[in-house]
Design a protein around this motif. Sequence first.
Motif, PDB file in Angstrom:
ATOM      1  N   LYS A 200     -20.327   9.913   3.102  1.00  0.00           N
ATOM      2  CA  LYS A 200     -19.457   9.532   4.217  1.00  0.00           C
ATOM      3  C   LYS A 200     -18.037  10.072   3.998  1.00  0.00           C
ATOM      4  CE  LYS A 200     -22.221   7.131   7.010  1.00  0.00           C
ATOM      5  NZ  LYS A 200     -22.459   7.516   8.422  1.00  0.00           N
ATOM      6  N   GLY A 201     -17.754  10.506   2.752  1.00  0.00           N
ATOM      7  CA  GLY A 201     -16.558  11.325   2.495  1.00  0.00           C
ATOM      8  C   GLY A 201     -15.210  10.625   2.541  1.00  0.00           C
ATOM      9  N   GLN A 202     -15.158   9.347   2.173  1.00  0.00           N
ATOM     10  CA  GLN A 202     -13.853   8.672   2.149  1.00  0.00           C
ATOM     11  C   GLN A 202     -12.883   9.409   1.227  1.00  0.00           C
ATOM     12  OE1 GLN A 202     -16.777   6.921   2.171  1.00  0.00           O
ATOM     13  NE2 GLN A 202     -16.568   5.352   3.741  1.00  0.00           N
ATOM     14  N   HIS A 203     -13.413  10.008   0.145  1.00  0.00           N
ATOM     15  CA  HIS A 203     -12.543  10.728  -0.808  1.00  0.00           C
ATOM     16  C   HIS A 203     -11.846  11.926  -0.158  1.00  0.00           C
ATOM     17  CE1 HIS A 203     -16.551  12.590  -0.958  1.00  0.00           C
ATOM     18  NE2 HIS A 203     -15.975  13.706  -1.381  1.00  0.00           N
ATOM     19  N   ILE A 204     -12.470  12.509   0.853  1.00  0.00           N
ATOM     20  CA  ILE A 204     -11.861  13.662   1.535  1.00  0.00           C
ATOM     21  C   ILE A 204     -10.591  13.203   2.271  1.00  0.00           C
ATOM     22  CG2 ILE A 204     -12.240  15.471   3.290  1.00  0.00           C
ATOM     23  CD1 ILE A 204     -14.164  15.797   0.985  1.00  0.00           C
ATOM     24  N   LEU A 205     -10.703  12.035   2.889  1.00  0.00           N
ATOM     25  CA  LEU A 205      -9.541  11.507   3.617  1.00  0.00           C
ATOM     26  C   LEU A 205      -8.410  11.152   2.647  1.00  0.00           C
ATOM     27  CD1 LEU A 205      -8.095  10.548   6.154  1.00  0.00           C
ATOM     28  CD2 LEU A 205      -9.417   8.427   6.074  1.00  0.00           C
ATOM     29  N   ILE A 206      -8.756  10.602   1.493  1.00  0.00           N
ATOM     30  CA  ILE A 206      -7.710  10.254   0.513  1.00  0.00           C
ATOM     31  C   ILE A 206      -7.004  11.533   0.040  1.00  0.00           C
ATOM     32  CG2 ILE A 206      -7.322   9.295  -1.802  1.00  0.00           C
ATOM     33  CD1 ILE A 206      -9.616   7.300  -1.147  1.00  0.00           C
ATOM     34  N   ASP A 207      -7.791  12.581  -0.191  1.00  0.00           N
ATOM     35  CA  ASP A 207      -7.177  13.859  -0.596  1.00  0.00           C
ATOM     36  C   ASP A 207      -6.275  14.424   0.501  1.00  0.00           C
ATOM     37  OD1 ASP A 207      -8.176  13.974  -3.161  1.00  0.00           O
ATOM     38  OD2 ASP A 207     -10.006  15.036  -2.589  1.00  0.00           O
ATOM     39  N   ALA A 208      -6.676  14.218   1.748  1.00  0.00           N
ATOM     40  CA  ALA A 208      -5.850  14.726   2.859  1.00  0.00           C
ATOM     41  C   ALA A 208      -4.577  13.895   3.003  1.00  0.00           C
ATOM     42  CB  ALA A 208      -6.660  14.679   4.159  1.00  0.00           C
ATOM     43  N   LEU A 209      -4.699  12.604   2.726  1.00  0.00           N
ATOM     44  CA  LEU A 209      -3.566  11.692   2.935  1.00  0.00           C
ATOM     45  C   LEU A 209      -2.338  12.099   2.126  1.00  0.00           C
ATOM     46  CD1 LEU A 209      -2.511   9.014   4.206  1.00  0.00           C
ATOM     47  CD2 LEU A 209      -3.410   7.844   2.194  1.00  0.00           C
ATOM     48  N   VAL A 210      -2.557  12.589   0.909  1.00  0.00           N
ATOM     49  CA  VAL A 210      -1.399  12.950   0.073  1.00  0.00           C
ATOM     50  C   VAL A 210      -0.636  14.153   0.648  1.00  0.00           C
ATOM     51  CG1 VAL A 210      -2.174  11.962  -2.122  1.00  0.00           C
ATOM     52  CG2 VAL A 210      -2.917  14.249  -1.508  1.00  0.00           C
ATOM     53  N   LYS A 211      -1.224  14.838   1.592  1.00  0.00           N
ATOM     54  CA  LYS A 211      -0.545  15.981   2.230  1.00  0.00           C
ATOM     55  C   LYS A 211       0.112  15.558   3.553  1.00  0.00           C
ATOM     56  CE  LYS A 211      -4.358  18.886   0.572  1.00  0.00           C
ATOM     57  NZ  LYS A 211      -3.895  19.133  -0.795  1.00  0.00           N
ATOM     58  N   CYS A 212       0.175  14.251   3.796  1.00  0.00           N
ATOM     59  CA  CYS A 212       0.750  13.733   5.047  1.00  0.00           C
ATOM     60  C   CYS A 212       2.016  12.939   4.724  1.00  0.00           C
ATOM     61  CB  CYS A 212      -0.254  12.813   5.745  1.00  0.00           C
ATOM     62  SG  CYS A 212      -1.774  13.649   6.220  1.00  0.00           S
ATOM     63  N   PRO A 213       2.903  12.756   5.716  1.00  0.00           N
ATOM     64  CA  PRO A 213       4.138  11.998   5.469  1.00  0.00           C
ATOM     65  C   PRO A 213       3.865  10.578   4.950  1.00  0.00           C
ATOM     66  CG  PRO A 213       4.189  13.067   7.629  1.00  0.00           C
ATOM     67  CD  PRO A 213       2.814  13.279   7.086  1.00  0.00           C
ATOM     68  N   GLU A 214       4.914  10.022   4.288  1.00  0.00           N
ATOM     69  CA  GLU A 214       4.806   8.709   3.614  1.00  0.00           C
ATOM     70  C   GLU A 214       4.422   7.545   4.526  1.00  0.00           C
ATOM     71  OE1 GLU A 214       5.435   7.330   0.418  1.00  0.00           O
ATOM     72  OE2 GLU A 214       5.055   9.394  -0.239  1.00  0.00           O
ATOM     73  N   ASN A 215       4.835   7.626   5.807  1.00  0.00           N
ATOM     74  CA  ASN A 215       4.549   6.465   6.676  1.00  0.00           C
ATOM     75  C   ASN A 215       3.110   6.474   7.209  1.00  0.00           C
ATOM     76  OD1 ASN A 215       4.893   8.621   8.476  1.00  0.00           O
ATOM     77  ND2 ASN A 215       5.403   7.196  10.139  1.00  0.00           N
ATOM     78  N   VAL A 216       2.341   7.500   6.824  1.00  0.00           N
ATOM     79  CA  VAL A 216       0.934   7.542   7.229  1.00  0.00           C
ATOM     80  C   VAL A 216       0.118   6.758   6.211  1.00  0.00           C
ATOM     81  CG1 VAL A 216      -1.059   9.030   7.692  1.00  0.00           C
ATOM     82  CG2 VAL A 216       1.250   9.839   8.243  1.00  0.00           C
ATOM     83  N   ILE A 217      -0.662   5.811   6.715  1.00  0.00           N
ATOM     84  CA  ILE A 217      -1.499   5.037   5.801  1.00  0.00           C
ATOM     85  C   ILE A 217      -2.958   5.046   6.295  1.00  0.00           C
ATOM     86  CG2 ILE A 217       0.459   3.518   5.147  1.00  0.00           C
ATOM     87  CD1 ILE A 217      -2.276   1.858   6.735  1.00  0.00           C
ATOM     88  N   VAL A 218      -3.854   4.706   5.386  1.00  0.00           N
ATOM     89  CA  VAL A 218      -5.289   4.740   5.713  1.00  0.00           C
ATOM     90  C   VAL A 218      -5.894   3.351   5.548  1.00  0.00           C
ATOM     91  CG1 VAL A 218      -7.513   5.482   4.750  1.00  0.00           C
ATOM     92  CG2 VAL A 218      -5.743   7.186   5.203  1.00  0.00           C
ATOM     93  N   ILE A 219      -6.710   2.940   6.528  1.00  0.00           N
ATOM     94  CA  ILE A 219      -7.545   1.753   6.286  1.00  0.00           C
ATOM     95  C   ILE A 219      -8.997   2.237   6.155  1.00  0.00           C
ATOM     96  CG2 ILE A 219      -6.026   0.032   7.353  1.00  0.00           C
ATOM     97  CD1 ILE A 219      -7.851   0.095   9.845  1.00  0.00           C
TER      98      ILE A 219
END
Length: 382
Positions: free
Chosen positions: A212-231
């Motif tokens: 389901k690739g949740q790890h892919i989203l976490i890897d992408a998140l670090v390339k996004c601005p600080e106010n972006v968060i993931v649930i």
Amino acid sequence: MKILFLDQSGKLGGAELCLVDIAKLYGKNALVGLFADGDFRKLLETNHIPVKVFKNPGINVNKDSNLFTALASLGTVVNLIQQIVNLAQDYDMIYANTQKALVVGAIASLLTHKPLVYHLHDILSLDHFSKTNLQVAITLINKFASLVIANSQASKNAFIAAGGKANIEVVYNGFNVNNYQVSENNITELKQQLQLTNKFIIGHFSRLSPWKGQHILIDALVKCPENVIVILVGDALFGEDEYVNQLHQKVATLGIESRVKFLGFRNDIPQLMTMCDLVVHTSTAPEPFGRVIVEGMLCGKPVIAAKAGGAIELVEDGINGFLVTPNNPQELAQTINYCLQETEIVKNIAKNAQINASQRFDVNVINQQIQAIIKSPTSAAF
Ligand code: UDP
């Protein structure tokens, strides 16, 4: 028409949620037989759908376990088959909703001469199954199923590519569109509860599982601005605890604990999705259908999906959502950042998607399709 539905799982996955809508159609003329107890039984009861949990089925109900083992251990499941055969006498049809239900349903169909319908919720390919499992499933379907209902063209194509020859029709999952209209008041409160006010929220809604690739989203998140968060909404339903540990470790190593919230399994998906600014789907293997993609659209949210399997049938890139290469955090991050910048364009895309999905996946329309093919005189079953 009286239908005996069979499902191996007591847990709520996409196949089980889909079955609720179908079984509901038949009211008291339906009985859902489960090989395990759990939240699925409770949801069926809440919807007034007759349900029976078989005692000591003696079959390994873990979705990922070997079908061949399930078949080989049939000696120990004689009792289960006996119970199903007895019940099936009062029904016009056996409707297997999962692979192990197919194994048992096929034998019950043979013994009772009741037609077998198989609802195919999987991509029958080596991405998802062992060679033996594939062979067992295809052989049983070809030999015993009068009708196969595939949840997408992708599932149908994979079935045929794997040697499937049975009568097969594609019917997408249906959704009660009204359930996805959520009031703004609820959202403000939910955001406060989860301490997410003023954040750009990306939602990932899926059981926690490597493909389901949740790890892919976490890897992408670090390339996004600080106010972006993931649930991350969902739980490890089939024993993927090691993957869950890895996800937590990854988040800790990257130092982004405050930007990733693990919410576990939730029953308020429409509310949580409406709270999000973006819904992301990241499966690394082809998704058979992808209910969460449609649900994100119904909530009026922009959806980014991994370009494979059923997702391609749901999303037209740049028209009603975005498609990205599976397994590619860089491309995913670029698309997330595009959504952050081009808010007006993205809002229109989400609006298009909501209108389109409300028509295309309306449960009433889909249910008519199901009823029509089950009744159809051209179907070998009837
Ligand atoms: N879902 C849910 N609670 C959660 C996570 C997911 O009810 O915490 C629901 C989700 O809304 C969707 C289904 O589970 O309807 C998952 O279906 P999908 O087709 O996306 O994936 P599957 O589970 O079939 O692989």
